[in-house]
Design an enzyme around this catalytic site. Structure first.
Site, PDB file in Angstrom:
ATOM      1  N   CYS A   1      -6.206   6.897  -0.722  1.00 36.28           N
ATOM      2  CA  CYS A   1      -7.510   7.291  -1.494  1.00 36.28           C
ATOM      3  C   CYS A   1      -8.544   6.480  -0.733  1.00 36.28           C
ATOM      4  O   CYS A   1      -8.518   5.636   0.322  1.00 36.28           O
ATOM      5  CB  CYS A   1      -7.437   6.918  -2.761  1.00 36.28           C
ATOM      6  SG  CYS A   1      -7.786   5.012  -3.200  1.00 36.28           S
TER       7      CYS A   1
ATOM      8  N   HIS B   1      -3.042   0.011  -6.336  1.00 34.66           N
ATOM      9  CA  HIS B   1      -2.434   0.932  -5.304  1.00 34.66           C
ATOM     10  C   HIS B   1      -1.767   0.096  -4.254  1.00 34.66           C
ATOM     11  O   HIS B   1      -1.647  -1.276  -4.147  1.00 34.66           O
ATOM     12  CB  HIS B   1      -3.346   1.687  -4.490  1.00 34.66           C
ATOM     13  CG  HIS B   1      -4.131   2.663  -5.354  1.00 34.66           C
ATOM     14  ND1 HIS B   1      -4.830   3.755  -4.749  1.00 34.66           N
ATOM     15  CD2 HIS B   1      -4.077   3.074  -6.634  1.00 34.66           C
ATOM     16  CE1 HIS B   1      -5.433   4.455  -5.802  1.00 34.66           C
ATOM     17  NE2 HIS B   1      -5.135   4.134  -6.936  1.00 34.66           N
TER      18      HIS B   1
ATOM     19  N   CYS C   1      -8.744   2.806  -0.890  1.00 35.91           N
ATOM     20  CA  CYS C   1      -7.797   2.113  -0.134  1.00 35.91           C
ATOM     21  C   CYS C   1      -8.318   2.094   1.118  1.00 35.91           C
ATOM     22  O   CYS C   1      -8.082   1.418   2.125  1.00 35.91           O
ATOM     23  CB  CYS C   1      -6.550   2.606  -0.221  1.00 35.91           C
ATOM     24  SG  CYS C   1      -5.716   2.246  -1.953  1.00 35.91           S
TER      25      CYS C   1
ATOM     26  N   GLU D   1      -1.094   0.187  -1.200  1.00 31.11           N
ATOM     27  CA  GLU D   1      -1.923  -0.204   0.149  1.00 31.11           C
ATOM     28  C   GLU D   1      -2.697  -1.537  -0.262  1.00 31.11           C
ATOM     29  O   GLU D   1      -2.639  -2.402   0.601  1.00 31.11           O
ATOM     30  CB  GLU D   1      -2.755   0.767   0.539  1.00 31.11           C
ATOM     31  CG  GLU D   1      -2.151   2.373   0.861  1.00 31.11           C
ATOM     32  CD  GLU D   1      -2.415   3.132  -0.377  1.00 31.11           C
ATOM     33  OE1 GLU D   1      -2.539   4.237  -0.021  1.00 31.11           O
ATOM     34  OE2 GLU D   1      -2.109   2.745  -1.300  1.00 31.11           O
TER      35      GLU D   1
END
Length: 153
Positions: A107, A79, A110, A81
C-alpha cells in the site's frame, strides 16, 4: 536431477509461509526482506506485540463494512512489510539495498517506508489497488516486479 526453485520462487514461497502466521480476518500477507541472496527479516500482518489478535477481537473495518484500501487508520494490525522492516531494525540489520518479497503489492504507507528504508526492489504476487503506491515507487526508482510476470519470462 530434481527441479530446483529459482531464488524468486524460493523467496516468494517463504513470503507465503510467513503469511500463514497472520491473524487478520480480511487478508493474510507475508513479507521477506533479502539482501545478498540471504533472508534478513520476515513479517506478516497482525496487531502489535502483546495486543489481542484480530481473529479473536474481531475486525472493526469488517464490522463497519469499510472497503479494502480505505480507512487503514482503523485497523489494529501492522502490515507485513512494516513488520519485516521493524524486525530488521530491532535486530540492527540494515535493509539498504535489499529486496522485499511480498504476497501482495504494498500500500502507499508501506511504499513510503520501503522507499525511505533503502530497499531497492519489491517483488509481489497479488495486486493491490493503490495508485499512490505505484506512483511513489515509480518516482523513487524502487524497482517493482510482479511475480506472475516473472514466471512467464
Amino acid at each position: 536431477m530434481k527441479d530446483r526453485p529459482t531464488r524468486d520462487e524460493q523467496f516468494m514461497e517463504l513470503a507465503f509461509l510467513a503469511s500463514k502466521r497472520s491473524t487478520c480476518t480480511r487478508r493474510s500477507v507475508g513479507a521477506i526482506i533479502v539482501r545478498d541472496t540471504r533472508v534478513i527479516s520476515t513479517g506478516y500482518n497482525g496487531p502489535p506485540r502483546g495486543s489481542e489478535h484480530c481473529d479473536a477481537s474481531g475486525c472493526i473495518r469488517e464490522k463497519m463494512n469499510v472497503p479494502s484500501g480505505q480507512r487503514a487508520e482503523l485497523c489494529r494490525g501492522i502490515h507485513a512489510e512494516q513488520n519485516a522492516i521493524i524486525q530488521a531494525a530491532v535486530f540492527g540489520v540494515s535493509v539498504v539495498g535489499g529486496m522485499l518479497y511480498c504476497t501482495n503489492h504494498p500500500c502507499s504507507i508501506c511504499a513510503k517506508m520501503i522507499i525511505n528504508s533503502g530497499i531497492s526492489e519489491v517483488v509481489y504476487m497479488d495486486d493491490y489497488v493503490d495508485a499512490v503506491a505505484k506512483e511513489l515507487f515509480a518516482e523513487s526508482g524502487v524497482r517493482v516486479r510482479r511475480f506472475a510476470d516473472i514466471q512467464s519470462d
